[in-house]
Each structure stands twice: as structure tokens, then as C-alpha cells.
Design an enzyme around this catalytic site. Structure first.
Site, short mmCIF file in Angstrom:
data_model
loop_
_atom_site.label_atom_id
_atom_site.label_comp_id
_atom_site.label_asym_id
_atom_site.label_seq_id
_atom_site.Cartn_x
_atom_site.Cartn_y
_atom_site.Cartn_z
N ASP A 31 20.44 -31.42 54.32
CA ASP A 31 19.13 -30.72 54.59
C ASP A 31 18.16 -31.47 55.23
O ASP A 31 18.08 -32.64 55.73
CB ASP A 31 18.73 -30.48 52.89
CG ASP A 31 17.36 -29.88 52.69
OD1 ASP A 31 17.38 -28.71 53.34
OD2 ASP A 31 16.56 -30.42 52.08
N CYS B 207 48.47 -48.30 26.60
CA CYS B 207 47.67 -47.82 25.60
C CYS B 207 46.39 -46.86 26.00
O CYS B 207 45.93 -46.02 25.11
CB CYS B 207 46.84 -49.29 25.42
SG CYS B 207 47.86 -50.65 24.61
#
Length: 797
Positions: free
Chosen positions: A470, A35
Site C-alpha cells: 500500500d 505424543c
């Protein structure tokens, strides 16, 4: 320790995209992965639709389309006509009333299916008591009763299955209902022929379509219940939103009474009263009172957070102690809670690559099963019963109301085996294998303050080899403080700080915040300025009114001043190097074309940074430090965290280039990037998996594929990075288990249903038993996904 300090330039290729609009459709009627594939195919075949993502569990379709060519309302009408009732969702996220209404309707249907299954199985079994040594009941044991029961079963509770299956076949989108419908109608028709023409000497087996439907309804009830449990986390998130808010007048004491109104009627700027024990109804800022809040439902952090005047509060959090009044800042879909709900829903719609493959396979699954059923019928009716005639006796069946035992004919045997093949095959198990696990995984992450934006993110994450961090605001707390102020020439320390803060007053970078905060602490007035220009990763320049006349003031790293041909004295360079060796960030300032001094800023490592890095390394991941800071400062941080590979003094564009280089190496790819600032956005966009801290900039969070949540004003911990990777690994372990089971089940069950064991063992699956196994297969897949909630996290809190 590997240290790279030369700038690394990445190349980006600009792409032109035409303006597209995204819409969400609520789609009902999907039963299996076939489906899903059919709905996606129907949507993408419409002109103007660029892409469509459909989720079986949440019953949602997210489409990207050209509004000049097609409208989502027409797409919803097309799906409805194809047997998938659809409607356009107005808001960004599902609302609690709509969700609750859908859940109640689903539960009502489950109860109906359960009652139907129980009645069908009960009356069918009651009519066979004499077969099991019980008494023969009048009427109920007669063939006429079984014909009537089968007729009622097919054309009342089974009508929806038959019509939906026929519709799917008509539109060349066969699904599970198509297979079940073909099986039940074939059994019913053959039995009717046997009843009408007894001279054929065929047996009647009206009990088989009845019991088959009973097992199908029972299985779908259990499956629906399990799917509802899998989606419970999203429902719990929606339930956090209070339905009413209590308005008070500006300046009114939080202890005084207010007027209760529906929360959707509250407007930005109004004052809302929240008493102890109540949930915060909207995002806002406390204007009166103080309290402690339980924010665990949004951030995953269980420790209550103290809040006073000026503090930000989020909708859905629980007020524990004091009465407060808050000024409304965000309402509706703009609240943090609504964005979390939208993020979780979007995550459950975005498919993992493995799911796309499975849905594609499942789209053709029904065709393959129908072909196998036809071949099974052809083989046994033409050759099988002649090669092994004993099978006709081994599966002899007696039907109530028929005189004595009747020999099963080759045609009926072949038909029964073909029906068993139709109903034992389970595309549902394949279709549910991935989305149920991803639904549970993303919901579990949201409960822990980890917003994962899609199943594709989870799949990529469990393959990671490298994690790039970072430094400022990520490995460090992001709340640096000024530690040294070293003027040059005629400037005083306070003048140097005043100039620096005046230039940075419009920025939200952690270093700028530290400068402004220190100036305010020393009660230094900020100077008027204009023509502010920031160069990401380098510095800022502005015209500042200094001593009665405008002066160009530059503030940034050493490369920034050198770029503007400003020479830094040699002794100052040595001083800056010494400060950097202590882990401090050095900022240089120039007025006009003359060097004016330096300011050192220090930031603390996050309390769990070392533990997180160690945990990642123990998992076999390479950890890399990437920073725009000078090499000495980067090295000082790396030594504390035992990070070997460092890239320092890197511009924002070069950060993306370094990530790309790591991606190009098979020993380091795939790569995750963890950052929080605008400087990190290019690298976050480049990484295979991007992780941003909620305290970071909007652009960083928009770019990131994972967002780590935390309380306002509370340092976001880093250990959720580790937890997110663990969660992805656990989720994909479940997906592999589910797919292994679904594929193994179909690989074994279909041949057995086709009669492989019939000649040697005399074993064949009856259609009802085949239907029972099919239903059980789907239930087992969903239940296995639910076991993910028992995942044990590495102790870190």
C-alpha cells in the site's frame, strides 16, 4: 512500467460460523511427536472439540470448542487420565511466575535424570572392569549385583518410563517410552530366565537394560537443556515485566516517594512513578517529567527514544534518564508486552503444514517400529542364524559371574537385535525437527520487532514471489502535511480548510490527521457536525453547521464527487493533475451540490523504503504498488522506488480482487500484502502472507499474519519486511536440515540395528549403544535449530 487504474472488483463469499471458544491447556508428559499426535487425537475425538493444536516444545494445547457441548476442564481431566497431566490456563498468556515455576521443575527433573544416568552408567561400568583388563571387584562383579542393579533401575527410575509406555500401548497411543519400555523389559526378562534356568545355556545381559536406561536419561537431560535454550527468548520476554509498581498520588512529583505494590494490583487511571534505571511496569501515558527510553526489547530498534508529557510508554521498556510519572492506560494481558508474549506463544503453537504431516507420520511411527522389531526377531530366530551361523560366534558375550565364554543362542541374538531396533528408532528427532526451528525463528523475530503469528506463516513466506505495498502510511511515513489549499468561488483558503477538518475530525486516517493538524496550527475552530458517513477508499460526507445553517459537505477523491453528481471544473482537473505529478494526494471538497475547492497533501517516503524495495527485488521478488490514489501520484512514488507494476485508483474491495488475481498466476503466487489502514484489511485478509504496521488500525493488525513493531511516535521502518522473509528462509533451511537428518538417521540406523551388516561385517548395535544413538539424534536436531540464532541479517540498520 505497468499502470492499471480501473477499479478491480473482488468477490467474497460470506460464510456462517457457529460461535466457538478458544482455550489453552498446559500439557505435561509429552516426549515425542507420537505424543503430540496422540494428544491431538484424544482432544479432537471428544464431542464439541472443533480443532486442537499441540506444541511439543512449549507443552501447550490450544483448542477450539463448542462451550455448549464440552468444557476444557473435562478435556484436561481426560488427558491427565491418559498419562498427560494437564490443566486449563486461566490467562491469555503464560505468566512469568508460572513459567519460572515450570522451568525450575524441568531443571530439577533434568538434574535428577543426570544423576540417575551417571549412577547407572558408573555402577554398570564398575562391574565390568575385569573385561577391560582391570581387577575383578568382589560383589560388584557378581551376577547377583547386576541382577539387583537392573531390578532397581527398572522399578525405580525406569518405573515412569515403563508405566507411561504401557499406558500409551493400552490406549493405542504408543510413544517413545513404549519402545524403550518394551526393550528394557525384554532384556531384563530374558536375563532373568537365563539366570533361573542355566541349563538353557543362555547368557545374562542385565547390564544392557541398565546402560540403556542410563543413556536414555542422559540423552533426555541434554535434549531438555537444549529445548530450554530454544525457549529462552520467550522467558526473556516474560522477564521484561516488572513484578512491582510504585503508586503515587495524582499530581505528585515523580521525584517523590510512592508505595510499592504488586503490578497485578495496579488499576487503569492510577499514577505510577518510574525512576531512572527502572523498567516501565505497565502501559501508560507520561503526565509528569521527561526521559529517554530503551525500547529495543519490544521493537528491535536500539536507538533510545525521547519521551515527554503526553507520550505513550509500554511495559517492559527501560527508563534511561529522567524520573517520570505516568497514568496507567493498560494492565495485565492488555499491555503491549503481554500481547507480544501471547503472540509469540500462539505462533509457536500454530503448525506449519510440513509439521502437521510429520506429526501424522510420527503418530504411526511406533507401530511401524514395533512391527519391524517383531520381524527382526522372527527372521533371525528362524532363518538368519541358519543362513549365517558365524554370527553367533561374532557376537559372543561374556557375563560376569558366568563360567567362561558362552555361545549366544539364536533366540538371544534375535532378541538383542529386536531390542536394538526398538530403541534406536527416534520419533523424537522427527517431532522436534520443525517446532524447535519455528520456536527459535519466531522468538528471534520478536526480538527484532517482527511478530510472526505462526509456523504456517513462516512456511508460506519463504515461498513468496510477490510483495504488494500500500502507499499511504506504508511506503510513506503516514504523517502527511497540507501543502496547497486552492478554494473555488467565494471560499477563502482558511474556510476551505476549516470545512475539510470539521468533516474529518473523527477519523484516524493519515490524510484526516493532516487536515485537522493544519487547522489546529492555524487556530481554526472545528465546526459542529452530524450524520458522518465514510466510504472506504472514496471519501466522507457529513452535515456541518456552516454560516448558521446545516450544509452537506463532501470530501474525497474525484470519483467520490462524481458519484454524487458534482462536476469538477476542467481547469481544476488540470491543476489536480499537476499537483499529483509532484507526488501529492489531491482531496476535493464540495458544499451542497457545488464544488468548493481542493487541498493537496504530501507525505514523505519512509527513509528505508527504496532500500527495502531494492532488497526485495534483488531476492527475485516482484514488488507491486497498490493505492487508492490517482495514477499520477502513484506513478510519481513508483518512479522514486523503481517499482514497475502499479495499480492506482483502486477501491478497498478491488484491492482484494487484485491480490486474488496475482494469487491465481503461478508466476506471481504466493503473494504478500503490506498495509496499515482499514482500507487494506480486505487485501490483507486475501493475501497468502499479510504484514501490518503497528501504527495501523486495529482491524489491519488483527487481519495481518505479521506485525512490525515500533516505538510510539517513531516512524516504523520497512526493512523488517525484508528481514522477515530472510528469517523465514533461514528457518525453513534449518527445518529441511533437521528433517533430512531425522529421516536419514532412522533410515540408516534401523536397518543396521536389525542386523543388515551382521553377516558381512560382523557389526551389530547393542541395545545400550542403540539407545545412545537415539538420544544423540534428538540432541543434534535441537542444537541445529539453536544455530539459527547465529543467522546473519542483511545490513540495514
Amino acid at each position: 512500467m505497468q499502470l492499471v487504474s480501473k477499479p478491480f472488483l473482488g468477490q467474497a463469499t460470506p460464510t456462517e460460523t457457529r460461535p466457538l471458544t478458544t482455550a489453552t491447556l498446559d500439557v505435561a508428559g509429552m516426549k515425542c511427536a507420537g505424543c503430540v499426535n496422540a494428544v491431538e487425537r484424544q482432544l479432537t475425538q471428544q464431542g464439541g472439540v472443533v480443532s486442537a493444536q499441540v506444541n511439543l516444545i512449549t507443552q501447550v494445547a490450544v483448542i477450539q470448542y463448542d462451550p455448549q457441548t464440552v468444557q476444557p476442564e473435562s478435556l484436561a481431566q481426560t488427558l491427565t487420565a491418559r498419562g498427560f497431566p494437564s490443566q486449563l490456563r486461566a490467562g491469555e498468556a503464560q505468566t512469568l511466575p508460572n513459567w519460572s515455576e515450570r522451568r525450575q521443575e524441568e531443571q530439577r527433573q533434568q538434574v535428577q535424570r543426570l544423576i540417575t544416568a551417571a549412577l547407572l552408567l558408573f555402577f554398570s561400568a564398575l562391574g565390568h572392569l575385569d573385561h577391560w583388563g582391570g581387577p575383578r571387584l568382589p560383589v560388584i562383579s557378581d551376577i547377583g549385583f547386576h541382577w539387583a542393579l537392573a531390578t532397581l533401575a527398572l522399578f525405580i527410575p525406569g518405573r515412569e518410563i515403563i508405566l507411561d509406555g504401557a499406558r500409551g500401548l493400552w490406549y493405542r497411543m504408543p510413544n517413545m517410552n513404549t519402545l524403550v519400555g518394551l526393550g528394557t523389559l525384554s532384556a531384563y526378562t530374558a536375563s532373568c530366565v537365563a539366570l533361573a534356568f542355566p541349563q538353557l545355556n543362555w547368557e545374562c545381559f542385565f547390564d544392557e537394560p541398565v546402560m540403556l536406561l542410563g543413556f536414555i536419561f542422559l540423552g533426555r537431560t541434554l535434549e531438555g537443556n537444549a529445548r530450554g535454550r530454544a525457549a529462552a527468548a520467550l522467558e526473556q520476554l516474560m522477564a521484561l515485566q516488572p513484578r512491582v509498581a510504585r503508586l503515587v498520588a495524582d499530581g505528585q512529583s515523580p521525584e517523590e516517594g510512592g508505595i510499592e505494590i504488586p503490578v497485578e494490583l495496579v488499576r487503569v487511571g492510577e499514577w505510577v512513578q518510574v525512576l531512572p534505571g527502572e523498567k516501565i511496569p505497565v502501559d501508560g501515558e507520561i503526565v509528569l517529567g521527561q526521559t529517554t527510553l530503551d525500547e529495543s526489547m519490544l521493537t528491535g530498534e536500539g536507538t533510545p527514544v525521547f519521551k515527554t508529557v503526553g507520550a505513550k510508554v509500554a511495559a517492559g521498556t527501560l527508563n534511561l534518564s529522567g524520573a517520570i510519572a505516568l497514568r496507567v492506560t493498560q494492565i495485565g494481558s492488555d499491555t503491549a508486552l503481554a500481547k507480544i508474549i501471547a503472540s509469540v506463544e500462539a505462533a509457536q503453537t500454530r503448525k506449519a503444514p510440513v509439521q502437521k504431516l510429520v506429526d501424522t507420520v510420527a503418530g504411526y511411527f511406533a507401530y511401524g517400529v514395533m512391527a519391524l522389531a517383531a520381524l527382526t526377531f522372527l527372521f533371525w530366530s528362524q532363518w538368519g542364524t541358519q543362513l549365517w551361523p558365524q554370527v553367533l560366534t561374532s557376537v559372543t558375550h561374556s557375563m560376569p559371574g558366568m563360567d567362561g565364554m558362552t555361545m549366544t543362542s539364536p533366540v538371544l541374538l534375535s532378541l538383542k537385535l529386536a531390542i536394538a531396533v526398538l530403541v534406536v528408532a527416534c520419533p523424537c528427532a522427527l517431532g522436534l525437527a520443525t517446532p524447535t526451528a519455528i520456536l527459535v525463528g519466531t522468538s528471534l523475530g520478536a526480538e527484532r520487532g517482527i511478530l510472526i503469528k505462526g509456523g504456517d506463516v513462516l512456511e508460506q513466506m519463504h515461498l513468496l514471489k510477490t510483495v504488494v505495498f500500500d502507499k499511504t502510511g506504508t511506503l510513506t511515513v503516514g504523517q502527511p502535511k497540507v501543502t496547497d489549499c486552492c478554494p473555488w468561488g467565494l471560499y477563502q483558503p482558511s474556510e476551505l480548510l476549516q470545512l475539510a477538518a470539521s468533516v474529518e475530525k473523527g477519523s484516524n486516517h493519515p490524510l484526516a490527521t493532516a487536515l485537522v493538524a493544519e487547522a489546529q496550527k492555524q487556530e481554526l475552530p472545528l465546526l459542529a457536525g452530524e450524520h458522518f458517513h465514510t466510504e472506504a477508499g472514496l471519501g466522507v460526507v457529513a452535515q456541518v453547521i456552516w454560516q448558521g445553517s446545516p450544509q452537506r459537505v463532501l470530501l474525497g477523491n474525484q470519483a467520490w464527487l462524481e458519484q454524487h453528481q458534482i462536476r469538477i471544473p476542467q481547469e481544476v482537473e488540470a491543476q489536480g493533475e499537476h499537483l499529483a505529478q509532484g507526488g501529492k494526494t489531491v482531496i476535493y471538497l464540495a458544499v451542497g451540490s457545488e464544488y468548493g475547492g481542493l487541498i493537496a497533501v504530501a507525505d514523505q517516503l519512509r527513509p528505508d523504503a527504496a532500500q527495502t524495495v531494492q532488497g526485495l527485488q534483488e531476492m527475485g521478488l516482484e514488488v507491486v504498488l497498490l493505492t487508492g490514489d490517482r495514477p499520477t501520484a502513484a506513478r510519481a512514488i513508483a518512479q522514486k522506488l523503481d517499482i514497475e507494476q502499479i495499480y492506482a485508483q483502486v477501491s478497498p474491495s478491488a484491492k482484494a480482487g487484485i491480490v486474488q488475481t496475482l494469487q491465481n498466476s503461478p508466476t506471481t503466487a504466493p503473494v504478500a500484502m503490506v498495509g496499515d489502514g482499514i482500507n487494506d484489511a480486505p487485501a490483507l485478509a486475501q493475501a497468502d502472507v499479510s504484514i501490518a504496521l503497528q501504527s495501523g488500525t486495529e482491524i489491519a493488525m488483527e487481519t495481518a499474519s505479521i506485525i512490525l513493531m515500533a516505538s510510539q511516535g517513531v516512524a516504523i521502518p520497512l526493512h523488517p519486511v525484508l528481514e522477515a522473509i530472510q528469517l523465514s528462509q533461514a528457518t525453513f533451511k534449518k527445518i529441511r536440515q533437521n528433517l533430512f537428518w531425522a529421516l536419514s538417521y532412522n533410515s540408516l540406523a534401523i536397518p543396521i540395528a536389525a542386523g543388515v551388516l551382521l553377516p558381512s561385517q560382523g557389526i551389530a548395535l547393542s541395545p545400550p549403544l542403540a539407545g545412545g544413538f537415539m538420544a544423540l539424534s534428538s540432541v543434534l536436531v535441537v542444537t541445529n535449530s539453536l544455530l539459527l540464532r547465529r543467522h546473519r541479517w542483511t545490513p540495514s540498520r
